[in-house]
Design a protein around this motif. Sequence first.
Motif, mmCIF file in Angstrom:
data_model
loop_
_atom_site.group_PDB
_atom_site.id
_atom_site.type_symbol
_atom_site.label_atom_id
_atom_site.label_comp_id
_atom_site.label_asym_id
_atom_site.label_seq_id
_atom_site.Cartn_x
_atom_site.Cartn_y
_atom_site.Cartn_z
ATOM 1 N N GLN A 1 11.970 25.508 -36.982
ATOM 2 C CA GLN A 1 12.651 25.792 -38.242
ATOM 3 C C GLN A 1 12.929 24.521 -39.037
ATOM 4 O OE1 GLN A 1 15.977 28.161 -36.942
ATOM 5 N NE2 GLN A 1 14.798 30.054 -37.078
ATOM 6 N N ALA A 2 12.943 23.379 -38.355
ATOM 7 C CA ALA A 2 13.115 22.105 -39.051
ATOM 8 C C ALA A 2 11.823 21.634 -39.704
ATOM 9 C CB ALA A 2 13.621 21.050 -38.070
ATOM 10 N N GLY A 3 10.714 22.333 -39.437
ATOM 11 C CA GLY A 3 9.450 22.005 -40.089
ATOM 12 C C GLY A 3 8.497 21.206 -39.231
ATOM 13 N N CYS A 4 8.784 21.077 -37.956
ATOM 14 C CA CYS A 4 7.899 20.327 -37.065
ATOM 15 C C CYS A 4 6.650 21.157 -36.746
ATOM 16 C CB CYS A 4 8.603 19.990 -35.756
ATOM 17 S SG CYS A 4 10.018 18.904 -35.959
ATOM 18 N N SER A 5 5.542 20.481 -36.526
ATOM 19 C CA SER A 5 4.316 21.180 -36.142
ATOM 20 C C SER A 5 4.409 21.562 -34.671
ATOM 21 C CB SER A 5 3.098 20.280 -36.368
ATOM 22 O OG SER A 5 3.124 19.196 -35.461
ATOM 23 N N VAL A 6 3.564 22.508 -34.272
ATOM 24 C CA VAL A 6 3.579 22.964 -32.885
ATOM 25 C C VAL A 6 3.179 21.830 -31.946
ATOM 26 C CG1 VAL A 6 2.614 24.643 -31.273
ATOM 27 C CG2 VAL A 6 3.076 25.325 -33.618
ATOM 28 N N ARG A 7 2.230 21.015 -32.362
ATOM 29 C CA ARG A 7 1.805 19.882 -31.525
ATOM 30 C C ARG A 7 2.960 18.897 -31.334
ATOM 31 N NH1 ARG A 7 -1.626 18.920 -27.643
ATOM 32 N NH2 ARG A 7 -3.225 20.018 -28.796
ATOM 33 N N ALA A 8 3.727 18.636 -32.394
ATOM 34 C CA ALA A 8 4.864 17.720 -32.289
ATOM 35 C C ALA A 8 5.945 18.302 -31.376
ATOM 36 C CB ALA A 8 5.446 17.434 -33.670
ATOM 37 N N CYS B 1 7.533 18.073 -23.812
ATOM 38 C CA CYS B 1 6.912 17.454 -22.625
ATOM 39 C C CYS B 1 7.725 16.242 -22.194
ATOM 40 C CB CYS B 1 5.464 17.063 -22.905
ATOM 41 S SG CYS B 1 4.325 18.439 -22.815
ATOM 42 N N GLY B 2 8.264 15.521 -23.154
ATOM 43 C CA GLY B 2 9.134 14.381 -22.847
ATOM 44 C C GLY B 2 10.450 14.812 -22.225
ATOM 45 N N LYS B 3 10.827 16.081 -22.462
ATOM 46 C CA LYS B 3 12.068 16.622 -21.896
ATOM 47 C C LYS B 3 11.854 17.294 -20.541
ATOM 48 C CE LYS B 3 14.735 15.792 -25.477
ATOM 49 N NZ LYS B 3 15.901 14.946 -25.442
ATOM 50 N N GLY B 4 10.603 17.297 -20.055
ATOM 51 C CA GLY B 4 10.335 17.851 -18.727
ATOM 52 C C GLY B 4 9.573 19.155 -18.702
ATOM 53 N N PHE B 5 9.003 19.586 -19.814
ATOM 54 C CA PHE B 5 8.222 20.822 -19.867
ATOM 55 C C PHE B 5 6.940 20.648 -19.062
ATOM 56 C CE2 PHE B 5 5.020 23.469 -22.174
ATOM 57 C CZ PHE B 5 5.563 24.699 -21.872
ATOM 58 N N GLN B 6 6.618 21.644 -18.218
ATOM 59 C CA GLN B 6 5.454 21.552 -17.341
ATOM 60 C C GLN B 6 4.296 22.450 -17.773
ATOM 61 O OE1 GLN B 6 5.187 19.423 -14.670
ATOM 62 N NE2 GLN B 6 7.115 18.603 -15.446
ATOM 63 N N GLY B 7 4.471 23.215 -18.856
ATOM 64 C CA GLY B 7 3.440 24.158 -19.286
ATOM 65 C C GLY B 7 2.369 23.505 -20.141
ATOM 66 N N LYS B 8 1.503 24.358 -20.669
ATOM 67 C CA LYS B 8 0.392 23.907 -21.504
ATOM 68 C C LYS B 8 0.708 24.150 -22.980
ATOM 69 C CE LYS B 8 -2.344 23.044 -18.021
ATOM 70 N NZ LYS B 8 -2.792 21.744 -17.693
ATOM 71 N N TYR B 9 -0.094 23.561 -23.837
ATOM 72 C CA TYR B 9 0.072 23.657 -25.284
ATOM 73 C C TYR B 9 -0.066 25.094 -25.769
ATOM 74 C CZ TYR B 9 -1.134 23.245 -30.225
ATOM 75 O OH TYR B 9 -1.183 23.400 -31.574
ATOM 76 N N THR B 10 -0.966 25.868 -25.169
ATOM 77 C CA THR B 10 -1.239 27.227 -25.606
ATOM 78 C C THR B 10 -0.002 28.113 -25.499
ATOM 79 O OG1 THR B 10 -3.477 26.928 -24.778
ATOM 80 C CG2 THR B 10 -2.837 29.155 -25.359
ATOM 81 N N CYS C 1 5.341 30.070 -30.722
ATOM 82 C CA CYS C 1 5.681 29.706 -32.108
ATOM 83 C C CYS C 1 5.042 30.640 -33.116
ATOM 84 C CB CYS C 1 5.266 28.267 -32.394
ATOM 85 S SG CYS C 1 6.308 27.052 -31.576
ATOM 86 N N ARG C 2 4.025 31.374 -32.715
ATOM 87 C CA ARG C 2 3.331 32.278 -33.633
ATOM 88 C C ARG C 2 4.269 33.337 -34.191
ATOM 89 N NH1 ARG C 2 -1.608 33.817 -30.836
ATOM 90 N NH2 ARG C 2 -2.279 31.745 -31.456
#
Length: 150
Positions: free
Chosen positions: A63-70, A76-85, A91-92
């Motif tokens: 909602q702040a306008g960040c892209s999904v990749r960002a 991931c830096g916070k410890g997320f272990q999943g994939k981009y998909t 987010c869709r």
Amino acid sequence: MKKFVVDEIKLNYSGVTRQLEVDPRTVKTAYQRALSGIVKRRTRKSRKSKLDGFRDLIKVKYQAGCSVRAIFNFICGKGFQGKYTIVKTYCRQYKEKEIKKATTHIERTIDLSPQVDWKEKVLMYNKNNVKHTFSIFSMYYHIQKENLLN
């Protein structure tokens, strides 16, 4: 299958197979279970999602306008272990809500009919041969003559 058993109808395995687009053995097994009174329902195991701890954070960032990749790189830096998909699919739902907000419906009267045109990347040169690229939006009302005469 219960309906066939209760009404005592002989089951045509081939017909049901074609209708439901399943394997004939599946139909036969289901019919035999219905005859014996055994109802076996599969229960889905509830699993913990990899997104469970990150959903609120993803929503705030999107909602702040960040892209999904960002967002993906951030979590991931916070410890997320999943994939981009997984993040992209999650987010869709927010993107679909934004698309619904952006579309508007124009009611037209009997006499007036709006016409809308959109042209992107129109290329023009000025008298000094400098290139200019722009987009054009045009909306005008087409007056129907037959309604004006009546």
